[in-house]
Write an enzyme that holds these catalytic residues in place. Structure first.
Site, PDB file in Angstrom:
ATOM      1  N   HIS A 157       0.818  -1.222   0.000  1.00  0.00           N
ATOM      2  CA  HIS A 157       0.000   0.000   0.000  1.00  0.00           C
ATOM      3  C   HIS A 157       0.846   1.263   0.000  1.00  0.00           C
ATOM      4  CE1 HIS A 157      -4.059  -1.783   0.848  1.00  0.00           C
ATOM      5  NE2 HIS A 157      -3.268  -2.820   1.014  1.00  0.00           N
ATOM      6  N   ASP A 365       3.458   9.361  -0.711  1.00  0.00           N
ATOM      7  CA  ASP A 365       2.294   8.568  -0.326  1.00  0.00           C
ATOM      8  C   ASP A 365       2.076   7.484  -1.369  1.00  0.00           C
ATOM      9  OD1 ASP A 365       0.014   7.821   1.061  1.00  0.00           O
ATOM     10  OD2 ASP A 365      -0.696   9.880   1.289  1.00  0.00           O
TER      11      ASP A 365
HETATM   12  P1  ADP Z   1      -3.162   6.332   5.002  1.00  0.00           P
HETATM   13  O1  ADP Z   1      -3.551   4.974   4.592  1.00  0.00           O
HETATM   14  O2  ADP Z   1      -1.693   6.578   4.893  1.00  0.00           O
HETATM   15  O3  ADP Z   1      -3.674   6.745   6.328  1.00  0.00           O
HETATM   16  P2  ADP Z   1      -5.070   7.354   2.960  1.00  0.00           P
HETATM   17  O4  ADP Z   1      -5.357   8.759   2.565  1.00  0.00           O
HETATM   18  O5  ADP Z   1      -4.846   6.437   1.825  1.00  0.00           O
HETATM   19  O6  ADP Z   1      -3.819   7.389   3.961  1.00  0.00           O
HETATM   20  O7  ADP Z   1      -6.284   6.786   3.775  1.00  0.00           O
HETATM   21  C1  ADP Z   1      -6.752   7.422   4.928  1.00  0.00           C
HETATM   22  C2  ADP Z   1      -8.154   6.916   5.212  1.00  0.00           C
HETATM   23  O8  ADP Z   1      -8.431   7.146   6.578  1.00  0.00           O
HETATM   24  C3  ADP Z   1      -9.212   7.642   4.419  1.00  0.00           C
HETATM   25  O9  ADP Z   1     -10.256   6.753   4.103  1.00  0.00           O
HETATM   26  C4  ADP Z   1      -9.691   8.722   5.382  1.00  0.00           C
HETATM   27  O10 ADP Z   1     -11.024   9.111   5.213  1.00  0.00           O
HETATM   28  C5  ADP Z   1      -9.526   8.038   6.705  1.00  0.00           C
HETATM   29  N1  ADP Z   1      -9.201   9.023   7.747  1.00  0.00           N
HETATM   30  C6  ADP Z   1      -8.073   9.732   7.876  1.00  0.00           C
HETATM   31  N2  ADP Z   1      -8.140  10.561   8.941  1.00  0.00           N
HETATM   32  C7  ADP Z   1      -9.345  10.376   9.481  1.00  0.00           C
HETATM   33  C8  ADP Z   1     -10.021  10.933  10.602  1.00  0.00           C
HETATM   34  N3  ADP Z   1      -9.456  11.852  11.379  1.00  0.00           N
HETATM   35  N4  ADP Z   1     -11.263  10.494  10.864  1.00  0.00           N
HETATM   36  C9  ADP Z   1     -11.834   9.553  10.080  1.00  0.00           C
HETATM   37  N5  ADP Z   1     -11.261   8.983   9.014  1.00  0.00           N
HETATM   38  C10 ADP Z   1     -10.034   9.391   8.715  1.00  0.00           C
HETATM   39  O1  F6P Z   2      -2.162   2.563   4.186  1.00  0.00           O
HETATM   40  C1  F6P Z   2      -0.908   2.394   4.752  1.00  0.00           C
HETATM   41  C2  F6P Z   2      -1.033   1.992   6.201  1.00  0.00           C
HETATM   42  O2  F6P Z   2       0.213   1.816   6.762  1.00  0.00           O
HETATM   43  C3  F6P Z   2      -1.807   0.717   6.410  1.00  0.00           C
HETATM   44  O3  F6P Z   2      -1.053  -0.446   6.323  1.00  0.00           O
HETATM   45  C4  F6P Z   2      -2.324   0.980   7.762  1.00  0.00           C
HETATM   46  O4  F6P Z   2      -3.408   0.202   8.150  1.00  0.00           O
HETATM   47  C5  F6P Z   2      -2.674   2.449   7.700  1.00  0.00           C
HETATM   48  O5  F6P Z   2      -1.677   3.000   6.931  1.00  0.00           O
HETATM   49  C6  F6P Z   2      -2.792   3.104   9.050  1.00  0.00           C
HETATM   50  O6  F6P Z   2      -1.675   2.817   9.847  1.00  0.00           O
HETATM   51  P1  F6P Z   2      -1.769   1.979  11.193  1.00  0.00           P
HETATM   52  O7  F6P Z   2      -2.429   0.668  10.873  1.00  0.00           O
HETATM   53  O8  F6P Z   2      -0.366   1.858  11.641  1.00  0.00           O
HETATM   54  O9  F6P Z   2      -2.619   2.816  12.111  1.00  0.00           O
END
Ligand code: ADP
Ligand code: F6P
Length: 578
Positions: A157, A365
């Protein structure tokens, strides 16, 4: 019927996905699995004093969820340690934040072995296994060593780092070798796939075939780019929900005379939040006419809070946010609203829709789903503008966004201004192009294309590399494995049944040691009562270090060739012979 068995470190179904467990992986998998008859296996998020392998199983939304608890030491070394202090920063190009410790590597190997040990009993011969993310790279190798011949795919990912960066990781080749135990390797974008291929050719002298297969370590695996998407249909419904309407109204009401700029992220240095705050500062400084006419809402949930670098970034962000508000705020205007909590998806959808600018500026990212959610939440007649970092995997697909360099505060500040003043026809044109991509490349396309590719993989022989165990005296056991160090270590843990804390680590036998081959050996000392006291795996590498084993030098151990008494029956599968 063949089932899809999904394995990831974190498991979170939608009922709690809006709370503690945010992150793109769980959002995507929860959406993908609901359409499939599947099993989702992973860590419960809880700890237990002693690992037992007991699986907690429950059914939700047609999906079987199976989780295990880990020991606190596992969480520290595997999750906080190797996954989030070594691989995460390294794969996000932050070698300055990568802190390698040997114990982290051992914890990582141990937990992967524990996952495999437990998963093995849940898997049926015709199941397809789909492993997710950097926490579980060695899992297929561990499963193969236990005799599993199922098709196993891996999806990363996060980005794959440039070759020069990856080679800063001790034992990087071993990590990559583990990937060759899979049948299919999936990356988010062609860029990350190219970087992987670069490592294979430059570092391993491997071969990239024209048909989507790559070879190294005497094995051939299929590789591909499978950009992850959101559940666009579901998101469209969520946007219309009463909860979304309510949050939209709230956000609109508090910003009646102001345009809302919005960011949603986990607090993570890879998300470029500090740089984003600085860009907003720059925007307010250079465009005083916008002061009191905009509000920037940053929703940022605390993440990985036991890891020091995450504590540091949080402290710094608190400071920068405070400084911006102190510098520009007035009695009735807070320029930056910085909120550290998770929200439900419906709430988020409403606020996204109310925001004129979606600010998504990670420094690096794998993909970034927030960018896609922001676009999917917009009002088609009057959409907002997405400002997107060129270093997010999403930028590869979302070319109609305002693409920025997140390291340049001027660039981001200019894009904010351009977005706020962009005429409606241009906003609609850009939005339509972005939305078409989101609908076409949604989470089902991602899931189905990966599963189809896994099904279509050329069948491969998976030699079971069961270790040979031979006693070499009353006080030690020597294990030699054609599978290399990990094979030896996995067997060591099995032999050591629960006493793994005596495992004192891996050491290298010096190049000069008198062994006919370069395969590793494992040895365990026993105390007077016959209990295992010290164990070590040894592996000869050129110029390797020498370490003591229960007070004895490894050179001495290496010289003690095992008496070929054959396998003791602990391995399973075809017993390798050396
Ligand atoms: P990562 O996997 O690195 O966290 P992404 O942008 O791919 O980054 O995915 C983040 C996911 O988590 C999205 O679906 C987003 O809506 C959710 N998310 C991030 N921050 C919050 C938050 N504060 N409250 C609810 N959902 C969140
Ligand atoms: O999307 C990348 C990622 O590292 C996932 O593997 C993971 O679930 C998510 O971000 C959030 O991180 P964590 O599981 O460490 O809270």
């Amino acid at each position: 019927m063949s089932r899809l068995v999904v394995v990831s470190n974190r498991v979170a179904m939608p009922e709690n996905a809006g709370s503690a467990s945010v992150g793109g992986l769980t959002m995507a998998l929860a959406a993908a699995l609901q359409q499939y008859r599947g099993v989702w296996f992973g860590w419960s998020g809880d700890t237990t004093p002693t690992f037992t392998g007991e699986t907690h199983v429950r059914e939700t939304g047609g999906v079987t969820i199976a989780t295990i608890d880990l020991e606190a030491q596992d969480v520290q070394e595997y999750y906080n340690g190797y996954a989030n202090t070594v691989l995460w920063p390294l794969f996000h190009y932050r070698i300055d934040l990568t802190e390698y410790e040997r114990a982290f590597g051992e914890g990582y190997a141990r937990v992967n072995s524990r996952f495999a040990e437990t998963l093995q009993s849940l898997v049926r011969p015709d199941d397809m296994i789909w492993v997710h993310d950097y926490h579980l790279i060695p899992l297929a190798q561990e499963l193969r060593q236990r005799g599993l011949k199922n098709r196993i795919g891996f999806f990363l990912h996060i980005p794959w780092p440039a070759c020069q960066l990856l080679t800063t990781l001790p034992r990087h080749q071993e990590l990559v070798e583990a990937l060759f135990a899979y049948d299919l390797l999936g990356f988010q974008t062609q860029d990350w796939l190219n970087a992987f291929n670069g490592y294979v050719t430059d570092e391993l002298d491997g071969k990239i075939h024209g048909d989507g297969y790559v070879s190294a370590f005497g094995r051939t695996v299929r590789v591909g780019a499978f950009p992850i998407g959101i559940d666009a249909d579901n998101f469209a419904q969520i946007v219309q929900s009463p909860a979304a309407a309510k949050s939209y109204d709230q956000a609109a009401a508090t910003n009646v005379y102001r345009d809302l700029i919005m960011g949603v992220d986990r607090i993570d240095y890879s998300k470029g939040l500090e740089e984003r705050f600085a860009a907003y500062d720059q925007f307010l400084q250079t465009h005083p006419e916008f002061r009191e006419r905009v509000t920037y809402l940053q929703i940022a949930q605390t993440s990985r809070s036991e890891v020091e670098t995450y504590q540091d970034i949080r402290t710094r962000l608190d400071g920068v946010a405070g400084r911006i508000n102190a510098a520009y705020g007035t009695l009735d205007w807070t320029p930056l609203r910085y909120v550290n909590r998770a929200y439900g998806r419906d709430f988020l959808a409403g606020v996204y829709r109310a925001a004129k600018i979606g600010l998504v500026t990670p420094l690096r990212d794998g993909m970034n789903l927030v960018a896609k959610e922001y676009v999917a939440a917009q009002n088609p007649r009057n959409p907002g503008v997405l400002v997107l970092s060129r270093f997010a995997g999403a930028a590869r697909q979302m070319k109609a966004a305002l693409i920025v360099n997140p390291y340049s505060r001027e660039d981001v500040a200019d894009a904010i201004k351009r977005g706020l003043t962009m005429p409606q026809p241009e906003r609609r044109q850009r939005w339509e192009a972005l939305m078409t991509g989101i609908e076409t490349d949604d989470v089902s396309t991602w899931r189905d294309s990966f599963v189809a590719a896994l099904k279509a993989c050329r069948p491969q022989a998976h030699p079971v590399s069961a270790p040979t165990i031979a006693t070499a005296g009353a006080n030690e056991t020597v294990i030699r494995s054609p599978a290399g160090r990990r094979g030896v270590e996995a067997q060591a843990r099995r032999c050591d049944a629960g006493h793994h804390r005596n495992f004192v680590g891996v050491a290298n036998i010096p190049a000069g040691a008198d062994r006919a081959d370069d395969r590793p050996i494992f040895a365990a000392d026993k105390d007077a009562a016959g209990r295992r006291r010290h164990v070590a795996a040894a592996h000869r590498e050129q110029g390797g270090v020498e370490e003591g084993l229960g007070g004895r030098p490894l050179g001495e151990l290496a010289a003690a060739e095992p008496h070929a008494e054959g396998a003791l029956g602990l391995g399973g599968g075809d017993v390798g012979s050396e």
